[in-house]
Design an enzyme around this catalytic site. Structure first.
Site, PDB file in Angstrom:
ATOM      1  N   LEU A   1      36.975  50.429  49.717  1.00 48.45           N
ATOM      2  CA  LEU A   1      35.608  50.255  50.206  1.00 48.45           C
ATOM      3  C   LEU A   1      35.525  49.038  51.099  1.00 48.45           C
ATOM      4  O   LEU A   1      36.208  48.042  50.862  1.00 48.45           O
ATOM      5  CB  LEU A   1      34.671  50.024  49.016  1.00 48.45           C
TER       6      LEU A   1
ATOM      7  N   GLU B   1      25.397  51.326  42.116  1.00 51.71           N
ATOM      8  CA  GLU B   1      26.018  51.330  40.791  1.00 51.71           C
ATOM      9  C   GLU B   1      26.991  50.162  40.693  1.00 51.71           C
ATOM     10  O   GLU B   1      27.450  49.661  41.721  1.00 51.71           O
ATOM     11  CB  GLU B   1      26.780  52.646  40.594  1.00 51.71           C
TER      12      GLU B   1
ATOM     13  N   LYS C   1      30.266  47.947  40.481  1.00 55.29           N
ATOM     14  CA  LYS C   1      31.649  48.106  40.920  1.00 55.29           C
ATOM     15  C   LYS C   1      32.511  47.589  39.772  1.00 55.29           C
ATOM     16  O   LYS C   1      32.512  46.393  39.466  1.00 55.29           O
ATOM     17  CB  LYS C   1      31.896  47.302  42.189  1.00 55.29           C
TER      18      LYS C   1
ATOM     19  N   ASP D   1      35.620  46.394  37.656  1.00 53.30           N
ATOM     20  CA  ASP D   1      36.848  45.687  38.000  1.00 53.30           C
ATOM     21  C   ASP D   1      37.988  46.193  37.121  1.00 53.30           C
ATOM     22  O   ASP D   1      38.330  45.593  36.109  1.00 53.30           O
ATOM     23  CB  ASP D   1      36.612  44.182  37.793  1.00 53.30           C
TER      24      ASP D   1
ATOM     25  N   ARG E   1      46.163  55.112  41.968  1.00 53.30           N
ATOM     26  CA  ARG E   1      45.847  55.137  43.394  1.00 53.30           C
ATOM     27  C   ARG E   1      47.105  54.943  44.247  1.00 53.30           C
ATOM     28  O   ARG E   1      47.259  55.561  45.283  1.00 53.30           O
ATOM     29  CB  ARG E   1      44.839  54.032  43.692  1.00 53.30           C
TER      30      ARG E   1
ATOM     31  N   TYR F   1      33.194  58.081  38.895  1.00 54.22           N
ATOM     32  CA  TYR F   1      32.210  57.795  39.941  1.00 54.22           C
ATOM     33  C   TYR F   1      32.470  58.511  41.263  1.00 54.22           C
ATOM     34  O   TYR F   1      31.761  58.331  42.239  1.00 54.22           O
ATOM     35  CB  TYR F   1      32.089  56.283  40.198  1.00 54.22           C
TER      36      TYR F   1
ATOM     37  N   LYS G   1      29.601  42.564  47.147  1.00 51.88           N
ATOM     38  CA  LYS G   1      30.336  41.737  46.185  1.00 51.88           C
ATOM     39  C   LYS G   1      29.462  40.603  45.659  1.00 51.88           C
ATOM     40  O   LYS G   1      28.621  40.070  46.389  1.00 51.88           O
ATOM     41  CB  LYS G   1      31.585  41.143  46.851  1.00 51.88           C
TER      42      LYS G   1
ATOM     43  N   CYS H   1      58.972  23.642  63.084  1.00 51.69           N
ATOM     44  CA  CYS H   1      58.987  24.605  61.979  1.00 51.69           C
ATOM     45  C   CYS H   1      59.753  23.997  60.804  1.00 51.69           C
ATOM     46  O   CYS H   1      60.903  23.581  60.958  1.00 51.69           O
ATOM     47  CB  CYS H   1      59.656  25.896  62.431  1.00 51.69           C
TER      48      CYS H   1
ATOM     49  N   CYS I   1      63.164  26.126  60.214  1.00 49.78           N
ATOM     50  CA  CYS I   1      64.321  26.199  61.113  1.00 49.78           C
ATOM     51  C   CYS I   1      64.351  25.059  62.123  1.00 49.78           C
ATOM     52  O   CYS I   1      65.289  24.955  62.902  1.00 49.78           O
ATOM     53  CB  CYS I   1      64.361  27.553  61.832  1.00 49.78           C
TER      54      CYS I   1
ATOM     55  N   CYS J   1      55.995  29.104  64.942  1.00 48.69           N
ATOM     56  CA  CYS J   1      57.395  28.739  65.137  1.00 48.69           C
ATOM     57  C   CYS J   1      57.947  29.591  66.277  1.00 48.69           C
ATOM     58  O   CYS J   1      57.714  30.796  66.342  1.00 48.69           O
ATOM     59  CB  CYS J   1      58.150  29.034  63.848  1.00 48.69           C
TER      60      CYS J   1
ATOM     61  N   CYS K   1      64.876  31.998  62.879  1.00 45.29           N
ATOM     62  CA  CYS K   1      64.156  31.300  61.817  1.00 45.29           C
ATOM     63  C   CYS K   1      64.303  32.103  60.530  1.00 45.29           C
ATOM     64  O   CYS K   1      63.876  33.256  60.458  1.00 45.29           O
ATOM     65  CB  CYS K   1      62.678  31.159  62.172  1.00 45.29           C
TER      66      CYS K   1
HETATM   67  S1  IVH Z   1      33.799  54.575  45.163  1.00 48.66           S
HETATM   68  C1  IVH Z   1      35.706  56.477  48.919  1.00 48.66           C
HETATM   69  N1  IVH Z   1      32.598  53.425  43.126  1.00 48.66           N
HETATM   70  O1  IVH Z   1      36.737  49.774  44.051  1.00 48.66           O
HETATM   71  C2  IVH Z   1      35.273  55.416  47.986  1.00 48.66           C
HETATM   72  N2  IVH Z   1      34.757  52.629  43.735  1.00 48.66           N
HETATM   73  O2  IVH Z   1      37.309  48.366  46.506  1.00 48.66           O
HETATM   74  C3  IVH Z   1      35.730  55.647  46.597  1.00 48.66           C
HETATM   75  N3  IVH Z   1      35.619  50.852  42.284  1.00 48.66           N
HETATM   76  O3  IVH Z   1      39.455  51.768  44.979  1.00 48.66           O
HETATM   77  C4  IVH Z   1      35.451  54.514  45.695  1.00 48.66           C
HETATM   78  N4  IVH Z   1      33.879  50.760  40.931  1.00 48.66           N
HETATM   79  O4  IVH Z   1      38.973  51.471  42.474  1.00 48.66           O
HETATM   80  C5  IVH Z   1      33.703  53.446  43.907  1.00 48.66           C
HETATM   81  N5  IVH Z   1      31.464  52.544  41.318  1.00 48.66           N
HETATM   82  C6  IVH Z   1      32.539  52.569  42.089  1.00 48.66           C
HETATM   83  C7  IVH Z   1      33.631  51.710  41.861  1.00 48.66           C
HETATM   84  C8  IVH Z   1      34.729  51.758  42.719  1.00 48.66           C
HETATM   85  C9  IVH Z   1      35.084  50.265  41.201  1.00 48.66           C
HETATM   86  C10 IVH Z   1      36.918  50.485  42.866  1.00 48.66           C
HETATM   87  C11 IVH Z   1      37.815  51.644  43.221  1.00 48.66           C
HETATM   88  C12 IVH Z   1      38.126  51.470  44.678  1.00 48.66           C
HETATM   89  C13 IVH Z   1      37.842  50.021  44.882  1.00 48.66           C
HETATM   90  C14 IVH Z   1      37.501  49.712  46.317  1.00 48.66           C
END
Ligand code: IVH
Length: 707
Positions: A95, A128, A130, A132, A151, A238, A326, A431, A434, A449, A455
């Site tokens: 994303l 929604e 995100k 981690d 992935r 998701y 973020k 550098c 080197c 450099c 190098c």
């Molecule tokens: S949508 C085409 N929704 O964030 C987009 N991603 O930084 C598909 N992630 O690789 C991703 N929560 O692993 C989506 N609610 C959410 C998410 C989410 C976490 C992660 C996901 C993605 C990464 C991108």
């Protein structure tokens, strides 16, 4: 074997400790391979554990050494080569990120303008958390879970099916699902489970995990699914990949459908009608962040209407229809012990701050970037003051911040705590690797450099890039291995990789005797190298590590020149940066002068060109395919003029390019089609004069099969 490690850890000096850690790492890796790959263990479990504990104790005594070593064997996670590979039929993308309300407003506005919607036209989006964790793709056929894949690099992941089956949130069977359904989502670990797992790790004398995400990743990527089963992983759905039929017409509807099918979906997913609603939901989620019980690092917005998502499509690796908002970065203060200079693949001298280790948002940070010499001096690239003009000196107290996965940065400095004797930092003009002169070209923020391949740092970094995932991706030959081979003088440039076996010949002994290599793994390496002798043109161009040439520009060059020979000829002829071949290079949409100059200079007569040609002599370069060659407009040059009524210019251009057409801004003898909407003026006249075919928007749409 383990007698050599008998000195008490407390008695070890730093250099000895470093040497021991190297040895321990090598032995543990070899033991791991012997046990899991070759089925020939040479250490008992108790010996293995004792060595692992010793490595852990040494790291505890010298935390700064931690960075030097692969955490893989410590975590018990297996190197990825152990997993079967899975090709993702629909790529798993990442994303784009936004950090401020303004960024989000721009995102919504960009979508509106791409779609040709009025400024205030409704454009509902979901919002929604995100999560981690790490993403996972689950494939169901006729309602039965048949495959789970990580992935990976987005195109190829690892097969972790057996492990995924042990996760309670992942249904094994579905009723009423499409025949083929790929559900995507995030595997994560709750705070509570993470704390309990770490307590167990410590009890066993194992290394604790740095954060829940590492714990989740380490737990999912276990060769032994029983270990995964014993780790409490969870999953939120998701998104989706391949579908035999749509789940619903909207994002929100699809998520509801996934929930009805039995998946966990995040309860904070909300359908928002407007930008203020999206931002309000972001604030609401942020306010609950600390009490959710799992880590999130932002909020994801997605256009709700799936038909609009399809029209918006993707820009190289990120969707136009989604964005991650973020959370602000996390901060901490610590002491800057030393400034060190790292030399990168293209010779850039990058200053790195070595810090007294400090926890920033749950992760121990001991290195941070200082960007470049201006940044240290308190100036930006235009010479204007940053941080109120405060410079950064060794010994200073500095503020470190990290946002998500990005490299931690030094943001601020506390002058009140500066040692009065501290000297301003002098950025080297030679550098450090080197000794060649390091120069700064006008307009460039970076000092480089000039040593090129002489190098060692540049040579090693080029090799690391060459074997990286998006480039040659040779199994068993990662950054660490090429670095070791370089140090031993076995591999000085990419071409040497392909003569390794020949040079060792039957004297495999030499490699075998190295820590970590057995007969079988050496043979596996040679096989993996042989497998990559046939390489697609775009990968090769990318792998060369030419400055400014990333994956997408390598792809552009490959789809334009199609074959290696044609590419080399063209770059050679375009060398003087003038003439027809140079003009042709710049005519490629997405290739500008900076990129153009950089590529042709790699093909000037000299050591870089020689090294490239030496490499190519070992390879069979696979021709690129022109994009969607079956499309009726592939290879044609198209110009749009006048008002388009069914889509915006941006969308028209992106669609035409996706079908392999080249979109130009003006009509010339090279133009094949002019698409003229109402109000077309001089371009239509010029096209008529030149005998270029002129069509209207509807004819164009039916020509490309769009409705
Ligand atoms: S949508 C085409 N929704 O964030 C987009 N991603 O930084 C598909 N992630 O690789 C991703 N929560 O692993 C989506 N609610 C959410 C998410 C989410 C976490 C992660 C996901 C993605 C990464 C991108």
């Amino acid at each position: 074997m383990i007698e050599q490690f008998s000195r008490p850890v407390e008695a070890l000096g730093k250099e000895t400790a470093k040497k021991e850690l190297h040895e321990l790492e090598a032995i543990l890796e070899r033991a791991n391979k012997a046990y899991h790959l070759d089925d020939e263990p040479f250490l008992t479990d108790a010996e293995f554990d004792a060595l692992k504990r010793r490595a852990f104790d040494i790291e505890k005594k010298y935390p700064e050494l931690k960075e030097l070593f692969s955490p893989e064997f410590m975590l018990g996670a297996r190197p990825n080569e152990r997993f079967e590979r899975v090709n993702h039929a629909v790529r798993m993308l990442s994303l784009g990120n936004g950090f401020s309300d303004e960024n989000i407003a721009d995102f919504v506005e960009r979508m509106r303008s791409y779609l040709g919607l009025a400024a205030e036209a409704p454009l509902p989006c979901t919002a929604e958390p995100k999560i981690d964790g790490l993403s996972l793709s689950l494939r169901y056929e006729n309602g039965v879970l048949v495959q789970a894949a990580t992935r990976g690099d987005g195109a190829v992941g690892e097969n972790v099916t057996e492990n995924a089956r042990t996760i309670a949130d992942i249904p094994q069977k579905l009723t009423g699902a499409p025949d083929v359904l790929e559900v995507r989502g995030e595997v994560y670990m709750s705070h509570e489970d993470f704390a309990a797992l770490n307590a167990r790790q410590l009890e066993k004398g194992d290394k604790p995990f740095a954060n829940p995400r590492n714990a989740a990743a380490g737990s999912l990527r276990q060769l032994d699914a029983r270990i995964t089963a014993a780790r409490p992983l969870r999953f939120f759905a998701y998104a989706w990949g391949v579908l035999s039929e749509p789940l619903a017409a909207t994002q929100f509807g699809s998520i509801k459908r996934l929930k009805a099918l039995g998946f966990q979906t995040n309860p904070l997913t909300k359908l928002c009608e407007s930008l203020p609603e999206m931002l309000a939901h972001y604030r609401a989620i942020e306010a609950q962040r600390a009490t959710l019980g799992y880590d999130i690092d932002g909020v994801v917005y997605k256009a709700n209407d799936l038909a609009l998502q399809a029209r918006l499509g993707f820009r190289s690796t990120t969707p136009r229809w989604a964005l991650a908002h973020k959370f602000p970065a996390e901060l901490a203060w610590t002491r800057l012990e030393k400034i060190e200079i790292q030399v990168g693949r293209t010779g850039a001298l990058s200053p790195v701050a070595r810090l007294t280790p400090v926890t920033v948002g749950g992760v121990v940070v001991s290195n941070a970037t200082l960007h470049n010499e201006d940044y240290i001096a308190g100036r930006d690239s235009k010479g204007e003051e940053i941080r109120g003009g405060k410079d950064i000196r060794e010994g200073d107290w500095v503020q470190v911040y990290r946002a998500g996965d990005v490299i931690p940065k030094v943001a601020d400095v506390d002058l009140a705590r500066r040692d009065p004797g501290a000297e301003p930092y002098t950025f080297p003009h030679l550098c450090p690797e080197c000794g060649s002169e390091a120069i700064r070209e006008e307009g460039d923020a970076v000092r480089r450099c000039t040593g090129g391949l002489i190098c060692p740092a540049q040579a090693v970094e080029k090799l690391k890039h060459f074997v990286s995932r998006a480039a040659f991706d040779i199994e068993g030959l990662g950054a660490k291995q090429v670095e070791a081979f370089y140090k031993d003088g076995w591999v000085k440039e990419p071409a040497d990789i392909f003569t390794l076996q020949e040079r060792f010949g039957s004297g495999l002994q030499q490699l075998k005797n190295r820590d970590g290599w057995g007969e079988k793994s050496a043979q596996n390496l040679f096989d993996a190298i042989a497998e990559k002798r046939a390489i697609p043109l775009a990968k090769l161009i990318f792998a060369l590590g030419i400055r400014h040439v990333g994956e997408s520009s390598a792809q552009l060059l490959a789809t334009h020149y199609l074959s290696w020979d044609r590419f080399v000829d063209a770059m050679t002829t375009a060398g003087p940066c003038e003439g027809a071949e140079w003009d042709e290079l710049l005519s490629i949409d997405g290739v500008g002068e900076t990129l153009g100059r950089s590529v042709v200079s790699a093909f000037h007569d000299g050591p870089e060109r020689d090294a490239i040609l030496r490499l190519a002599a070992h390879l069979t370069v696979q021709d690129a395919t022109p994009p969607s060659s079956e499309s009726p407009v592939s290879g044609l040059t198209v110009v749009f003029t006048g008002t388009l009524e069914r889509m915006t210019r941006a969308e028209a251009k992106a669609r035409a390019e996706a079908l392999g057409a080249k979109v130009a801004g003006s009509v010339s003898a090279k133009t094949n089609i002019l698409v003229a909407g109402p109000g077309a003026g001089s371009k239509a006249k010029k096209a008529a004069d030149l005998g270029v075919k002129v069509i209207d928007e509807d004819t164009w749409l039916s020509m490309i099969g769009a409705t």
